[in-house]
Design a protein around this motif. Structure first.
Motif, PDB file in Angstrom:
ATOM      1  N   PRO A 189       0.845  -1.275   0.122  1.00 40.97           N
ATOM      2  CA  PRO A 189       0.014  -0.044   0.087  1.00 40.97           C
ATOM      3  C   PRO A 189       0.835   1.026   0.073  1.00 40.97           C
ATOM      4  N   ALA A 190       1.979   1.173   0.687  1.00 38.14           N
ATOM      5  CA  ALA A 190       2.961   2.185   0.653  1.00 38.14           C
ATOM      6  C   ALA A 190       3.198   2.866  -0.755  1.00 38.14           C
ATOM      7  N   SER A 191       3.366   1.948  -1.795  1.00 40.88           N
ATOM      8  CA  SER A 191       3.690   2.153  -2.946  1.00 40.88           C
ATOM      9  C   SER A 191       2.500   2.327  -4.000  1.00 40.88           C
ATOM     10  N   SER A 192       1.422   2.698  -3.457  1.00 37.37           N
ATOM     11  CA  SER A 192       0.309   2.856  -4.301  1.00 37.37           C
ATOM     12  C   SER A 192       0.321   4.005  -5.423  1.00 37.37           C
ATOM     13  N   ALA A 193       0.998   4.747  -5.066  1.00 37.54           N
ATOM     14  CA  ALA A 193       1.214   6.074  -5.866  1.00 37.54           C
ATOM     15  C   ALA A 193       2.001   5.363  -7.463  1.00 37.54           C
ATOM     16  N   LEU A 194       2.609   4.348  -7.124  1.00 39.98           N
ATOM     17  CA  LEU A 194       3.324   3.803  -8.408  1.00 39.98           C
ATOM     18  C   LEU A 194       2.676   2.642  -8.988  1.00 39.98           C
ATOM     19  N   TRP A 195       1.746   2.348  -8.516  1.00 42.12           N
ATOM     20  CA  TRP A 195       0.899   1.046  -9.098  1.00 42.12           C
ATOM     21  C   TRP A 195       0.692   1.275 -10.638  1.00 42.12           C
ATOM     22  N   SER A 196       0.458   2.394 -10.960  1.00 40.79           N
ATOM     23  CA  SER A 196      -0.255   2.679 -12.448  1.00 40.79           C
ATOM     24  C   SER A 196       1.212   2.988 -13.140  1.00 40.79           C
ATOM     25  N   TYR A 197       2.379   2.919 -12.945  1.00 45.61           N
ATOM     26  CA  TYR A 197       3.424   2.507 -13.796  1.00 45.61           C
ATOM     27  C   TYR A 197       3.414   1.734 -14.828  1.00 45.61           C
ATOM     28  N   GLY A 198       3.438   2.028 -16.024  1.00 44.24           N
ATOM     29  CA  GLY A 198       3.172   1.081 -17.294  1.00 44.24           C
ATOM     30  C   GLY A 198       4.359   1.058 -18.069  1.00 44.24           C
ATOM     31  N   ASP A 199       4.230   0.039 -19.139  1.00 38.64           N
ATOM     32  CA  ASP A 199       5.273  -0.230 -20.015  1.00 38.64           C
ATOM     33  C   ASP A 199       4.977   0.269 -21.346  1.00 38.64           C
ATOM     34  N   GLY A 200       5.827   0.714 -22.257  1.00 39.14           N
ATOM     35  CA  GLY A 200       5.520   1.276 -23.652  1.00 39.14           C
ATOM     36  C   GLY A 200       6.469   2.134 -24.187  1.00 39.14           C
ATOM     37  N   ALA A 201       6.203   2.464 -25.498  1.00 40.76           N
ATOM     38  CA  ALA A 201       7.355   3.244 -26.180  1.00 40.76           C
ATOM     39  C   ALA A 201       6.683   4.325 -27.137  1.00 40.76           C
ATOM     40  N   ALA A 202       7.226   5.184 -27.516  1.00 39.21           N
ATOM     41  CA  ALA A 202       6.772   6.185 -28.480  1.00 39.21           C
ATOM     42  C   ALA A 202       8.242   6.911 -29.041  1.00 39.21           C
ATOM     43  N   ALA A 203       7.943   7.262 -30.349  1.00 38.19           N
ATOM     44  CA  ALA A 203       9.108   8.211 -30.929  1.00 38.19           C
ATOM     45  C   ALA A 203       8.436   9.144 -31.701  1.00 38.19           C
ATOM     46  N   ALA A 204       9.216  10.059 -32.055  1.00 42.45           N
ATOM     47  CA  ALA A 204       9.081  11.358 -32.927  1.00 42.45           C
ATOM     48  C   ALA A 204      10.249  11.337 -34.007  1.00 42.45           C
ATOM     49  N   VAL A 205      10.100  11.352 -35.097  1.00 43.24           N
ATOM     50  CA  VAL A 205      10.885  11.757 -36.140  1.00 43.24           C
ATOM     51  C   VAL A 205      10.847  13.387 -36.364  1.00 43.24           C
TER      52      VAL A 205
END
Length: 351
Positions: A152-168
């Motif tokens: 519960p003390a880490s609940s602020a981080l529960w929504s950390y997700g994986d993914g990528a994005a790029a701009a040319v």
């Protein structure tokens, strides 16, 4: 020194499927009553590494820009996650996978969740010093495995997700970008360095004690009120500097953060409430990729703003960047369906 605007020639994303973080927490015995973060977060699979997700996002950005990898002069990697420790280079691996030439330079940069915005600024200056051309700014994170959803003390981080994005991006290269990057301004709060950190694996504590997860990320030693006050002050100062530098009147904000409440705080501070593109409801908090995932959504939704603010931060630094519309250019045909889609399909840009 005033530079020519940096064209945003193409944007691509690569996002794994989202999961319900409350369900994960409940399954691990943590209470979810009062949880205030994003409900969904993208979680990567076995083949989703920073370089593999990053190159998929870059290939989509290249297709969106109608530019080949051989035309890139610079690839900046702007994520905190890595396939392997340094000196192994994520940017150089992305170059190899994409088919960039030996004339291209790969640089790995790190500034937490702020790194994509600093990357745009770095690419702008680098291209100006090297005679213009095309560069890629790539951000990818694979960090959901570092979060303890049972704590519960880490609940602020529960929504950390994986993914990528790029701009040319392009400088003086005739790119047909709908938006042009003018520049960014930043403010630091160095005392907050380490507010979110992984304790083990560096030179101070190279090995975790027996029975301790060496990858666990945790929040250290600041109250929520302290952090919110720092965010307000940091974003207000960065935005004031941006407005003083450029005369444009922004009418839209692209921003995503660790929770809806933090995004609301930022949009309120910048006086752009109800004019904000947010992606956390579908993706969670992706860190560096957030601002480009939001920009891809903004482009897909075909807004008509003359000036758009990009806002991003780490706990120790805050930044705002300015994009302006180039109405003198002929619009291009649509590149495909929206890139931030409902759950159920792998998300990306279909050229």
């Amino acid at each position: 020194m005033r530079l020519s605007p940096l064209d945003i020639a193409g944007v691509g994303v690569d996002l794994p499927e989202p999961v319900d973080v409350r369900a994960l927490a409940t399954a691990q015995g943590a209470p979810v009553d009062g949880y205030r973060g994003w409900i969904s977060a993208c979680h990567g699979g076995a083949g989703d590494h920073p370089s593999s997700m990053g190159v998929r996002a870059l290939e989509r950005a290249l297709a969106d820009a109608r530019v080949s990898a051989a035309e890139l002069r610079l690839v900046l990697f702007c994520g905190a996650s890595r396939d392997y420790p340094p000196s192994w280079s994520v940017s150089t691996e992305i170059m190899r996978l994409a088919g960039a030439s030996d004339h291209c330079l790969g640089l790995d940069t790190s500034a937490g969740c702020l790194a994509t915005l600093t990357g745009l600024d770095l690419a702008h200056g680098w291209l100006a010093l090297h005679g213009g051309g095309h560069a890629a700014v790539v951000a990818a994170e694979r960090w959901s495995h570092t979060i303890d959803h049972g704590d519960p003390a880490s609940s602020a981080l529960w929504s950390y997700g994986d993914g990528a994005a790029a701009a040319v991006v392009a400088l003086d290269a005739g790119a047909a970008g709908r938006l042009r990057f003018l520049g960014a301004e930043f403010r630091s709060r160095s005392a907050y360095n380490g507010y979110v950190r992984i304790e083990y694996g560096g030179t101070r504590a190279p090995v975790a004690p027996a029975g301790v997860d060496p990858h666990r990320r945790r929040v250290v030693g600041r109250s929520r009120d302290e952090v919110i006050a720092a965010y307000r002050e940091g974003y207000a100062a960065a935005y004031a500097a941006l407005r003083a530098r450029f005369p444009a009147e922004p009418t839209h904000l692209v921003c995503n953060q660790i929770s809806p409440g933090v995004v609301g705080t930022i949009s309120s501070e910048l006086d752009l409430e109800d004019r904000t593109t947010v992606t956390g409801h579908e993706t969670g908090h992706l860190g560096g990729p957030d601002v480009l995932v939001g920009l891809r959504r903004y482009l897909d939704e075909e807004h008509d703003d003359q000036a758009v603010v990009l806002a991003a931060s780490a706990s120790y630094a805050f930044g705002t960047g300015l994009l302006v519309a180039d109405r003198s250019r002929e619009p291009r045909p649509p590149h495909g369906p929206p890139s931030v889609e409902p759950a159920g399909t792998r998300k990306g840009v279909t050229p």
